[in-house]
Design a protein around this motif. Structure first.
Motif, PDB file in Angstrom:
ATOM      1  N   GLY A  45      13.008 -10.517   4.380  1.00 20.73           N
ATOM      2  CA  GLY A  45      12.466 -10.393   3.022  1.00 20.73           C
ATOM      3  C   GLY A  45      11.205  -9.538   2.914  1.00 20.73           C
ATOM      4  N   LYS A  46      10.595  -9.150   4.051  1.00 19.70           N
ATOM      5  CA  LYS A  46       9.350  -8.378   3.984  1.00 19.70           C
ATOM      6  C   LYS A  46       9.558  -7.037   3.277  1.00 19.70           C
ATOM      7  CE  LYS A  46       7.365  -6.045   7.545  1.00 19.70           C
ATOM      8  NZ  LYS A  46       6.738  -4.747   7.284  1.00 19.70           N
ATOM      9  N   GLY A  47      10.651  -6.357   3.600  1.00 24.40           N
ATOM     10  CA  GLY A  47      10.903  -5.044   2.992  1.00 24.40           C
ATOM     11  C   GLY A  47      11.042  -5.134   1.483  1.00 24.40           C
ATOM     12  N   VAL A  48      11.716  -6.181   1.034  1.00 29.88           N
ATOM     13  CA  VAL A  48      11.924  -6.386  -0.410  1.00 29.88           C
ATOM     14  C   VAL A  48      10.572  -6.615  -1.098  1.00 29.88           C
ATOM     15  CG1 VAL A  48      12.979  -7.926  -2.106  1.00 29.88           C
ATOM     16  CG2 VAL A  48      14.228  -7.326  -0.032  1.00 29.88           C
ATOM     17  N   LEU A  49       9.742  -7.437  -0.487  1.00 29.38           N
ATOM     18  CA  LEU A  49       8.422  -7.731  -1.070  1.00 29.38           C
ATOM     19  C   LEU A  49       7.538  -6.483  -1.085  1.00 29.38           C
ATOM     20  CD1 LEU A  49       7.946 -11.196   0.602  1.00 29.38           C
ATOM     21  CD2 LEU A  49       7.802 -10.809  -1.858  1.00 29.38           C
ATOM     22  N   ASN A  50       7.517  -5.734   0.026  1.00 25.30           N
ATOM     23  CA  ASN A  50       6.644  -4.557   0.080  1.00 25.30           C
ATOM     24  C   ASN A  50       7.112  -3.463  -0.873  1.00 25.30           C
ATOM     25  OD1 ASN A  50       4.905  -5.726   1.829  1.00 25.30           O
ATOM     26  ND2 ASN A  50       5.517  -4.558   3.625  1.00 25.30           N
ATOM     27  N   ASN A  51       8.416  -3.317  -1.030  1.00 22.99           N
ATOM     28  CA  ASN A  51       8.951  -2.339  -1.991  1.00 22.99           C
ATOM     29  C   ASN A  51       8.424  -2.661  -3.378  1.00 22.99           C
ATOM     30  OD1 ASN A  51      10.578  -0.313  -3.150  1.00 22.99           O
ATOM     31  ND2 ASN A  51      12.348  -1.690  -3.342  1.00 22.99           N
ATOM     32  N   ARG A  52       8.502  -3.928  -3.738  1.00 23.27           N
ATOM     33  CA  ARG A  52       8.116  -4.353  -5.087  1.00 23.27           C
ATOM     34  C   ARG A  52       6.593  -4.320  -5.264  1.00 23.27           C
ATOM     35  NH1 ARG A  52       7.498  -4.845  -9.517  1.00 23.27           N
ATOM     36  NH2 ARG A  52       8.595  -6.112 -11.056  1.00 23.27           N
ATOM     37  N   LEU A  53       5.868  -4.731  -4.212  1.00 27.13           N
ATOM     38  CA  LEU A  53       4.398  -4.727  -4.325  1.00 27.13           C
ATOM     39  C   LEU A  53       3.856  -3.292  -4.363  1.00 27.13           C
ATOM     40  CD1 LEU A  53       3.568  -7.742  -2.005  1.00 27.13           C
ATOM     41  CD2 LEU A  53       2.879  -7.520  -4.404  1.00 27.13           C
ATOM     42  N   SER A  54       4.438  -2.416  -3.550  1.00 29.21           N
ATOM     43  CA  SER A  54       3.972  -1.031  -3.560  1.00 29.21           C
ATOM     44  C   SER A  54       4.265  -0.390  -4.920  1.00 29.21           C
ATOM     45  CB  SER A  54       4.637  -0.247  -2.426  1.00 29.21           C
ATOM     46  OG  SER A  54       3.894   0.913  -2.154  1.00 29.21           O
ATOM     47  N   GLU A  55       5.419  -0.705  -5.485  1.00 37.78           N
ATOM     48  CA  GLU A  55       5.732  -0.224  -6.836  1.00 37.78           C
ATOM     49  C   GLU A  55       4.668  -0.715  -7.832  1.00 37.78           C
ATOM     50  OE1 GLU A  55       8.964  -2.245  -8.707  1.00 37.78           O
ATOM     51  OE2 GLU A  55       9.091  -0.822 -10.354  1.00 37.78           O
ATOM     52  N   PHE A  56       4.334  -1.996  -7.729  1.00 37.24           N
ATOM     53  CA  PHE A  56       3.359  -2.598  -8.638  1.00 37.24           C
ATOM     54  C   PHE A  56       2.004  -1.875  -8.554  1.00 37.24           C
ATOM     55  CE2 PHE A  56      -0.053  -5.700  -9.347  1.00 37.24           C
ATOM     56  CZ  PHE A  56       0.278  -6.196 -10.597  1.00 37.24           C
ATOM     57  N   PHE A  57       1.516  -1.649  -7.336  1.00 37.15           N
ATOM     58  CA  PHE A  57       0.193  -1.009  -7.189  1.00 37.15           C
ATOM     59  C   PHE A  57       0.241   0.465  -7.588  1.00 37.15           C
ATOM     60  CE2 PHE A  57      -0.216  -4.403  -3.796  1.00 37.15           C
ATOM     61  CZ  PHE A  57      -1.007  -5.217  -4.580  1.00 37.15           C
ATOM     62  N   MET A  58       1.288   1.168  -7.157  1.00 36.57           N
ATOM     63  CA  MET A  58       1.370   2.612  -7.458  1.00 36.57           C
ATOM     64  C   MET A  58       1.502   2.829  -8.965  1.00 36.57           C
ATOM     65  SD  MET A  58       1.665   4.729  -4.612  1.00 36.57           S
ATOM     66  CE  MET A  58       1.643   4.417  -2.850  1.00 36.57           C
ATOM     67  N   THR A  59       2.272   1.991  -9.633  1.00 37.43           N
ATOM     68  CA  THR A  59       2.443   2.119 -11.085  1.00 37.43           C
ATOM     69  C   THR A  59       1.121   1.836 -11.790  1.00 37.43           C
ATOM     70  OG1 THR A  59       4.686   1.324 -10.787  1.00 37.43           O
ATOM     71  CG2 THR A  59       3.887   1.365 -13.034  1.00 37.43           C
ATOM     72  N   GLY A  60       0.422   0.803 -11.344  1.00 37.17           N
ATOM     73  CA  GLY A  60      -0.877   0.467 -11.926  1.00 37.17           C
ATOM     74  C   GLY A  60      -1.881   1.594 -11.708  1.00 37.17           C
ATOM     75  N   LEU A  61      -1.877   2.160 -10.505  1.00 33.25           N
ATOM     76  CA  LEU A  61      -2.804   3.258 -10.210  1.00 33.25           C
ATOM     77  C   LEU A  61      -2.490   4.483 -11.068  1.00 33.25           C
ATOM     78  CD1 LEU A  61      -3.000   2.737  -6.378  1.00 33.25           C
ATOM     79  CD2 LEU A  61      -4.987   2.886  -7.897  1.00 33.25           C
ATOM     80  N   ALA A  62      -1.198   4.788 -11.234  1.00 30.77           N
ATOM     81  CA  ALA A  62      -0.823   5.927 -12.090  1.00 30.77           C
ATOM     82  C   ALA A  62      -1.339   5.679 -13.511  1.00 30.77           C
ATOM     83  CB  ALA A  62       0.694   6.118 -12.078  1.00 30.77           C
ATOM     84  N   GLY A  63      -1.290   4.414 -13.924  1.00 32.52           N
ATOM     85  CA  GLY A  63      -1.748   4.039 -15.266  1.00 32.52           C
ATOM     86  C   GLY A  63      -3.236   4.293 -15.490  1.00 32.52           C
ATOM     87  N   VAL A  64      -4.016   4.302 -14.400  1.00 30.78           N
ATOM     88  CA  VAL A  64      -5.449   4.606 -14.561  1.00 30.78           C
ATOM     89  C   VAL A  64      -5.746   6.037 -14.081  1.00 30.78           C
ATOM     90  CG1 VAL A  64      -6.195   2.193 -14.460  1.00 30.78           C
ATOM     91  CG2 VAL A  64      -6.100   3.518 -12.338  1.00 30.78           C
ATOM     92  N   GLY A  65      -4.700   6.838 -13.940  1.00 34.03           N
ATOM     93  CA  GLY A  65      -4.903   8.275 -13.699  1.00 34.03           C
ATOM     94  C   GLY A  65      -4.946   8.703 -12.246  1.00 34.03           C
ATOM     95  N   VAL A  66      -4.575   7.806 -11.324  1.00 34.11           N
ATOM     96  CA  VAL A  66      -4.539   8.204  -9.908  1.00 34.11           C
ATOM     97  C   VAL A  66      -3.143   8.773  -9.613  1.00 34.11           C
ATOM     98  CG1 VAL A  66      -4.675   7.396  -7.520  1.00 34.11           C
ATOM     99  CG2 VAL A  66      -6.213   6.434  -9.242  1.00 34.11           C
ATOM    100  N   PRO A  67      -3.062  10.036  -9.175  1.00 30.24           N
ATOM    101  CA  PRO A  67      -1.747  10.626  -8.916  1.00 30.24           C
ATOM    102  C   PRO A  67      -1.099  10.031  -7.670  1.00 30.24           C
ATOM    103  CG  PRO A  67      -3.471  12.160  -8.274  1.00 30.24           C
ATOM    104  CD  PRO A  67      -4.163  10.968  -8.859  1.00 30.24           C
TER     105      PRO A  67
END
Ligand code: 5GP
Length: 253
Positions: A45-67
């Protein structure tokens, strides 16, 4: 049936050719390694969690203007990303002394740092990713002074965002590692956040109890890694609060 082309296989992820030029598919494995591959295990289950968590952080960062390189999540284990030329550096940001810095400098783990400290390691498994100075980076052409200025600014923005995100759910962001990629938009080169952001590459401590919720649980044999990552995902709202067994995470879409 046509087989997709494997571009690169690392310790925790695989990169496949993407559906369009300039894209890749990033697959998150369940493999966990520590000590430069000396300690190994498969964490269901680690891969599933990291895929989803990385999506969460990257999407949030894009939302504050980090490419970032993140385009979209494709399924439980895969995400579509922009192909980048990876700068061969691990960029580490530290808010609290821990890990290799505590060992190297004899500073007790948990000592708050007077300001965020950024370190660079040269990405080379055979050498054990040694710490390098800006002088090495520029002299050996891994990045220019302008690149380094941009990388420091980007790393500090990631730190601000991630620290706030974690603080809001009762977690202290002790330190983290990011990787940076070079992309070309017509004639213009830009640096963007690449690789992943997940509990594999951060130190996360519960603010109240100090309990570790990151890969140190595996590195130091402190209990179930899947439980720790599930706890992080639950607190951030990536998993429902009352989800069942951690080995088969139920993800919120
Ligand atoms: P340290 O230098 O103290 O071992 O690590 C500092 C931070 O960077 C920690 O959050 C650690 O998880 C992360 N880090 C350092 N090297 C690596 C690496 O090779 N892979 C991953 N995933 N994280 C790393």
């Amino acid at each position: 049936m046509a087989r997709r082309k494997l571009v690169y296989e690392g310790k925790a992820k695989i990169l496949y050719e993407g559906p369009e030029p300039g894209t890749l598919v990033q697959y998150f494995k369940d493999d966990a390694t520590a000590g430069n591959g000396e300690k190994k295990d498969v964490i269901d289950g680690k891969g599933v969690l990291n895929n989803r968590l990385s999506e969460f952080f990257m999407t949030g960062l894009a939302g504050v203007g980090v490419p970032t390189h993140f385009i979209k999540r494709l399924n439980m284990r895969e995400q579509l990303i922009r192909q980048v030329e990876i700068i061969p550096l691990e960029v580490i940001v530290r808010n609290v002394a821990a890990g290799s810095m505590s060992k190297r400098l004899g500073i007790e783990e948990g000592t708050p740092l007077p300001r965020p400290i950024i370190e660079f390691c040269y990405k080379d498994d055979k050498l054990g990713d040694p710490l390098v100075a800006e002088e090495h980076i520029i002299a050996f052409g891994w990045a220019s002074q302008q690149d380094l200025d941009d990388i420091v600014a980007l790393a500090l923005r990631v730190n601000d965002f991630m620290s706030g995100c974690m603080m809001a759910v009762g977690i202290k962001l002790v330190d983290f590692k990011i990787e940076i990629g070079r992309v070309w938009d017509n004639d213009f080169q830009r640096l963007i956040l690449a690789d992943e952001i997940s509990p594999d590459s951060c130190r996360l401590w519960d603010i109240e109890t100090g309990k570790k919720l990151d890969k140190d649980v595996f590195r130091r044999d402190l209990g179930s890694l899947a439980d720790a990552y599930t706890e992080v995902a639950r607190r951030l709202g990536v998993l429902p609060a009352n989800s069942g067994p951690v080995t088969r995470p139920t993800l919120i879409n």
